[in-house]
Motif scaffolding. Structure first.
Motif, PDB file in Angstrom:
ATOM      1  N   SER A  25       5.150   1.690   2.358  1.00 40.65           N
ATOM      2  CA  SER A  25       4.829   0.871   1.190  1.00 40.65           C
ATOM      3  C   SER A  25       4.878   1.730  -0.064  1.00 40.65           C
ATOM      4  O   SER A  25       4.859   2.968  -0.003  1.00 40.65           O
ATOM      5  CB  SER A  25       3.434   0.256   1.342  1.00 40.65           C
ATOM      6  OG  SER A  25       2.450   1.270   1.277  1.00 40.65           O
ATOM      7  N   PHE A  26       4.922   1.081  -1.210  1.00 43.47           N
ATOM      8  CA  PHE A  26       4.924   1.813  -2.468  1.00 43.47           C
ATOM      9  C   PHE A  26       3.622   2.593  -2.638  1.00 43.47           C
ATOM     10  O   PHE A  26       3.613   3.686  -3.199  1.00 43.47           O
ATOM     11  CB  PHE A  26       5.144   0.862  -3.649  1.00 43.47           C
ATOM     12  CG  PHE A  26       6.575   0.463  -3.836  1.00 43.47           C
ATOM     13  CD1 PHE A  26       7.443   1.263  -4.557  1.00 43.47           C
ATOM     14  CD2 PHE A  26       7.072  -0.696  -3.269  1.00 43.47           C
ATOM     15  CE1 PHE A  26       8.774   0.916  -4.724  1.00 43.47           C
ATOM     16  CE2 PHE A  26       8.401  -1.056  -3.423  1.00 43.47           C
ATOM     17  CZ  PHE A  26       9.254  -0.248  -4.155  1.00 43.47           C
ATOM     18  N   GLU A  27       2.518   2.042  -2.157  1.00 42.93           N
ATOM     19  CA  GLU A  27       1.237   2.748  -2.237  1.00 42.93           C
ATOM     20  C   GLU A  27       1.278   4.008  -1.388  1.00 42.93           C
ATOM     21  O   GLU A  27       0.803   5.076  -1.810  1.00 42.93           O
ATOM     22  CB  GLU A  27       0.102   1.834  -1.767  1.00 42.93           C
ATOM     23  CG  GLU A  27      -1.282   2.463  -1.834  1.00 42.93           C
ATOM     24  CD  GLU A  27      -1.711   2.790  -3.251  1.00 42.93           C
ATOM     25  OE1 GLU A  27      -2.494   3.752  -3.425  1.00 42.93           O
ATOM     26  OE2 GLU A  27      -1.274   2.087  -4.198  1.00 42.93           O
ATOM     27  N   GLU A  28       1.847   3.912  -0.179  1.00 41.98           N
ATOM     28  CA  GLU A  28       1.959   5.092   0.685  1.00 41.98           C
ATOM     29  C   GLU A  28       2.867   6.145   0.060  1.00 41.98           C
ATOM     30  O   GLU A  28       2.586   7.348   0.140  1.00 41.98           O
ATOM     31  CB  GLU A  28       2.486   4.674   2.064  1.00 41.98           C
ATOM     32  CG  GLU A  28       1.491   3.861   2.874  1.00 41.98           C
ATOM     33  CD  GLU A  28       2.105   3.253   4.114  1.00 41.98           C
ATOM     34  OE1 GLU A  28       1.367   3.005   5.080  1.00 41.98           O
ATOM     35  OE2 GLU A  28       3.342   3.006   4.126  1.00 41.98           O
ATOM     36  N   MET A  29       3.970   5.709  -0.552  1.00 37.71           N
ATOM     37  CA  MET A  29       4.864   6.663  -1.204  1.00 37.71           C
ATOM     38  C   MET A  29       4.190   7.329  -2.393  1.00 37.71           C
ATOM     39  O   MET A  29       4.363   8.521  -2.644  1.00 37.71           O
ATOM     40  CB  MET A  29       6.160   5.959  -1.621  1.00 37.71           C
ATOM     41  CG  MET A  29       7.057   5.597  -0.450  1.00 37.71           C
ATOM     42  SD  MET A  29       8.675   4.906  -0.930  1.00 37.71           S
ATOM     43  CE  MET A  29       8.275   3.168  -1.115  1.00 37.71           C
ATOM     44  N   LYS A  30       3.410   6.552  -3.148  1.00 34.78           N
ATOM     45  CA  LYS A  30       2.693   7.112  -4.299  1.00 34.78           C
ATOM     46  C   LYS A  30       1.727   8.208  -3.850  1.00 34.78           C
ATOM     47  O   LYS A  30       1.679   9.292  -4.435  1.00 34.78           O
ATOM     48  CB  LYS A  30       1.921   6.008  -5.029  1.00 34.78           C
ATOM     49  CG  LYS A  30       1.094   6.522  -6.214  1.00 34.78           C
ATOM     50  CD  LYS A  30       0.422   5.382  -6.945  1.00 34.78           C
ATOM     51  CE  LYS A  30      -0.772   4.851  -6.179  1.00 34.78           C
ATOM     52  NZ  LYS A  30      -1.934   5.798  -6.251  1.00 34.78           N
ATOM     53  N   SER A  39       4.648   3.052 -10.735  1.00 37.02           N
ATOM     54  CA  SER A  39       5.837   3.018 -11.588  1.00 37.02           C
ATOM     55  C   SER A  39       6.696   4.260 -11.370  1.00 37.02           C
ATOM     56  O   SER A  39       7.924   4.209 -11.462  1.00 37.02           O
ATOM     57  CB  SER A  39       5.442   2.898 -13.066  1.00 37.02           C
ATOM     58  OG  SER A  39       4.690   4.021 -13.485  1.00 37.02           O
ATOM     59  N   GLY A  40       6.043   5.398 -11.063  1.00 36.88           N
ATOM     60  CA  GLY A  40       6.801   6.595 -10.749  1.00 36.88           C
ATOM     61  C   GLY A  40       7.608   6.434  -9.475  1.00 36.88           C
ATOM     62  O   GLY A  40       8.746   6.915  -9.379  1.00 36.88           O
ATOM     63  N   VAL A  41       7.026   5.753  -8.481  1.00 37.43           N
ATOM     64  CA  VAL A  41       7.751   5.478  -7.237  1.00 37.43           C
ATOM     65  C   VAL A  41       8.932   4.561  -7.513  1.00 37.43           C
ATOM     66  O   VAL A  41      10.042   4.787  -7.014  1.00 37.43           O
ATOM     67  CB  VAL A  41       6.816   4.837  -6.188  1.00 37.43           C
ATOM     68  CG1 VAL A  41       7.609   4.460  -4.925  1.00 37.43           C
ATOM     69  CG2 VAL A  41       5.689   5.773  -5.828  1.00 37.43           C
ATOM     70  N   HIS A  42       8.723   3.532  -8.309  1.00 38.99           N
ATOM     71  CA  HIS A  42       9.799   2.598  -8.635  1.00 38.99           C
ATOM     72  C   HIS A  42      10.967   3.321  -9.295  1.00 38.99           C
ATOM     73  O   HIS A  42      12.137   3.033  -8.997  1.00 38.99           O
ATOM     74  CB  HIS A  42       9.284   1.490  -9.557  1.00 38.99           C
ATOM     75  CG  HIS A  42       8.318   0.554  -8.895  1.00 38.99           C
ATOM     76  ND1 HIS A  42       8.581  -0.055  -7.698  1.00 38.99           N
ATOM     77  CD2 HIS A  42       7.089   0.109  -9.282  1.00 38.99           C
ATOM     78  CE1 HIS A  42       7.555  -0.828  -7.363  1.00 38.99           C
ATOM     79  NE2 HIS A  42       6.642  -0.736  -8.311  1.00 38.99           N
ATOM     80  N   ARG A  43      10.671   4.269 -10.188  1.00 39.82           N
ATOM     81  CA  ARG A  43      11.741   4.998 -10.864  1.00 39.82           C
ATOM     82  C   ARG A  43      12.524   5.862  -9.877  1.00 39.82           C
ATOM     83  O   ARG A  43      13.756   5.941  -9.950  1.00 39.82           O
ATOM     84  CB  ARG A  43      11.156   5.852 -11.994  1.00 39.82           C
ATOM     85  CG  ARG A  43      10.752   5.061 -13.232  1.00 39.82           C
ATOM     86  CD  ARG A  43      10.477   5.958 -14.415  1.00 39.82           C
ATOM     87  NE  ARG A  43       9.250   6.712 -14.241  1.00 39.82           N
ATOM     88  CZ  ARG A  43       8.050   6.289 -14.651  1.00 39.82           C
ATOM     89  NH1 ARG A  43       7.933   5.105 -15.240  1.00 39.82           N
ATOM     90  NH2 ARG A  43       6.971   7.020 -14.471  1.00 39.82           N
ATOM     91  N   LEU A  44      11.806   6.498  -8.948  1.00 38.09           N
ATOM     92  CA  LEU A  44      12.485   7.327  -7.949  1.00 38.09           C
ATOM     93  C   LEU A  44      13.346   6.474  -7.023  1.00 38.09           C
ATOM     94  O   LEU A  44      14.482   6.839  -6.699  1.00 38.09           O
ATOM     95  CB  LEU A  44      11.450   8.110  -7.131  1.00 38.09           C
ATOM     96  CG  LEU A  44      10.694   9.214  -7.873  1.00 38.09           C
ATOM     97  CD1 LEU A  44       9.578   9.770  -7.006  1.00 38.09           C
ATOM     98  CD2 LEU A  44      11.641  10.338  -8.278  1.00 38.09           C
ATOM     99  N   ILE A  45      12.811   5.324  -6.585  1.00 37.02           N
ATOM    100  CA  ILE A  45      13.569   4.424  -5.714  1.00 37.02           C
ATOM    101  C   ILE A  45      14.831   3.944  -6.422  1.00 37.02           C
ATOM    102  O   ILE A  45      15.928   3.926  -5.846  1.00 37.02           O
ATOM    103  CB  ILE A  45      12.697   3.220  -5.301  1.00 37.02           C
ATOM    104  CG1 ILE A  45      11.612   3.654  -4.305  1.00 37.02           C
ATOM    105  CG2 ILE A  45      13.547   2.107  -4.691  1.00 37.02           C
ATOM    106  CD1 ILE A  45      12.128   4.009  -2.935  1.00 37.02           C
ATOM    107  N   SER A  46      14.689   3.546  -7.682  1.00 37.57           N
ATOM    108  CA  SER A  46      15.841   3.059  -8.438  1.00 37.57           C
ATOM    109  C   SER A  46      16.903   4.144  -8.576  1.00 37.57           C
ATOM    110  O   SER A  46      18.103   3.883  -8.451  1.00 37.57           O
ATOM    111  CB  SER A  46      15.402   2.572  -9.820  1.00 37.57           C
ATOM    112  OG  SER A  46      14.552   1.446  -9.707  1.00 37.57           O
ATOM    113  N   ALA A  47      16.465   5.400  -8.830  1.00 33.01           N
ATOM    114  CA  ALA A  47      17.414   6.503  -8.972  1.00 33.01           C
ATOM    115  C   ALA A  47      18.157   6.763  -7.672  1.00 33.01           C
ATOM    116  O   ALA A  47      19.375   6.970  -7.659  1.00 33.01           O
ATOM    117  CB  ALA A  47      16.683   7.766  -9.427  1.00 33.01           C
ATOM    118  N   LEU A  48      17.433   6.735  -6.552  1.00 29.49           N
ATOM    119  CA  LEU A  48      18.069   6.957  -5.250  1.00 29.49           C
ATOM    120  C   LEU A  48      19.024   5.829  -4.902  1.00 29.49           C
ATOM    121  O   LEU A  48      20.091   6.049  -4.321  1.00 29.49           O
ATOM    122  CB  LEU A  48      17.001   7.106  -4.167  1.00 29.49           C
ATOM    123  CG  LEU A  48      16.181   8.393  -4.198  1.00 29.49           C
ATOM    124  CD1 LEU A  48      15.021   8.320  -3.211  1.00 29.49           C
ATOM    125  CD2 LEU A  48      17.048   9.608  -3.897  1.00 29.49           C
TER     126      LEU A  48
END
Length: 233
Positions: A25-30, A39-48
């Motif tokens: 989950s995004f919480e686990e990744m954070k 939001s930092g996770v979202h930016r990394l996911i979008s970049a990948l």
């Protein structure tokens, strides 16, 4: 070339997929990457995703697939994350080839529904576990989420109270684009984005409302409007 955080996130996602078959989950990744916000996770996911290392699986909420690993992983593995195994040993394996077949016009994609957003004075936009089925034809490339519109300040742009705004996640936008703007880290609103004399101006599309002015550091773009869904009763 990936940044260290992008390497770490890619490794963490692959390890979870290897261990359980389910992406984190995004919480686990954070928490795993020790980030302050999702939001930092979202930016990394979008970049990948934009660089072709991962993709979102259709019709499944929060589902990610690693489709390519950077060559540098074979020579130097990224830092370990929460004790997770790196994917260095897998770097030599041939990457799966994504399907090139176009989506059928009646395909449906499930995207997160993150509460309500104001088309008026800013209100809080809460992340929830709700899912909204959306025709795939309405969405382009990238990661998307939905917000239910509250208010009438964007009616002249065809955005009505109760509509579902389909938003492409991004932290950049040009003047004149309709964005989801997070104000002072607490409240979100749907407005036209403008820059004026070093400040950010959020413009409504309704003459009954005045523009909102903020210092540049008070506004964070969290996405651009990609489409609308409307229910008729």
């Amino acid at each position: 070339m990936l940044t260290r955080k992008q390497h770490e996130l890619l490794s963490f996602i692959q390890t979870r997929l290897d261990d359980s078959g389910i992406s984190p989950s995004f919480e686990e990744m954070k928490e795993a990457l020790d980030l302050k916000s999702k939001s930092g996770v979202h930016r990394l996911i979008s970049a990948l995703e934009e660089r072709g290392f991962i993709r979102r699986l259709p019709n499944r909420a929060r589902a990610l697939e690693v489709i390519r690993e950077p060559e540098s992983l074979g020579a130097k593995a990224p830092a370990r994350v929460d004790g997770a195994r790196t994917v260095a040993a897998r770097a030599a394996a041939p990457a799966p080839t994504p399907s090139a077949a176009p989506r059928a016009a009646n395909d449906v994609v499930e995207i997160p529904l993150h509460g309500r957003i104001a088309a008026g004075a800013p209100i809080e936009a809460m992340e929830t576990n709700a899912i909204l089925p959306v025709p795939a034809a309405l969405l382009g490339a990238g990661e998307h989420y939905a917000l239910e519109v509250s208010g009438d300040s964007m009616v002249d742009a065809g955005i009505l109270d109760g509509d579902f705004a389909l938003v492409r996640r991004t932290n950049t936008a040009r003047d004149g684009e309709i964005v989801v703007a997070l104000v002072r880290g607490e409240e979100a609103t749907l407005k036209y984005l403008r820059h004026e004399k070093g400040r950010v101006r959020l413009d409504p599309a309704n003459a009954a409302y005045d523009p909102q002015y903020y210092d540049a550091n008070e506004v964070e773009v969290q996405g651009k409007l990609a489409g609308l869904l409307r229910r008729y009763h």
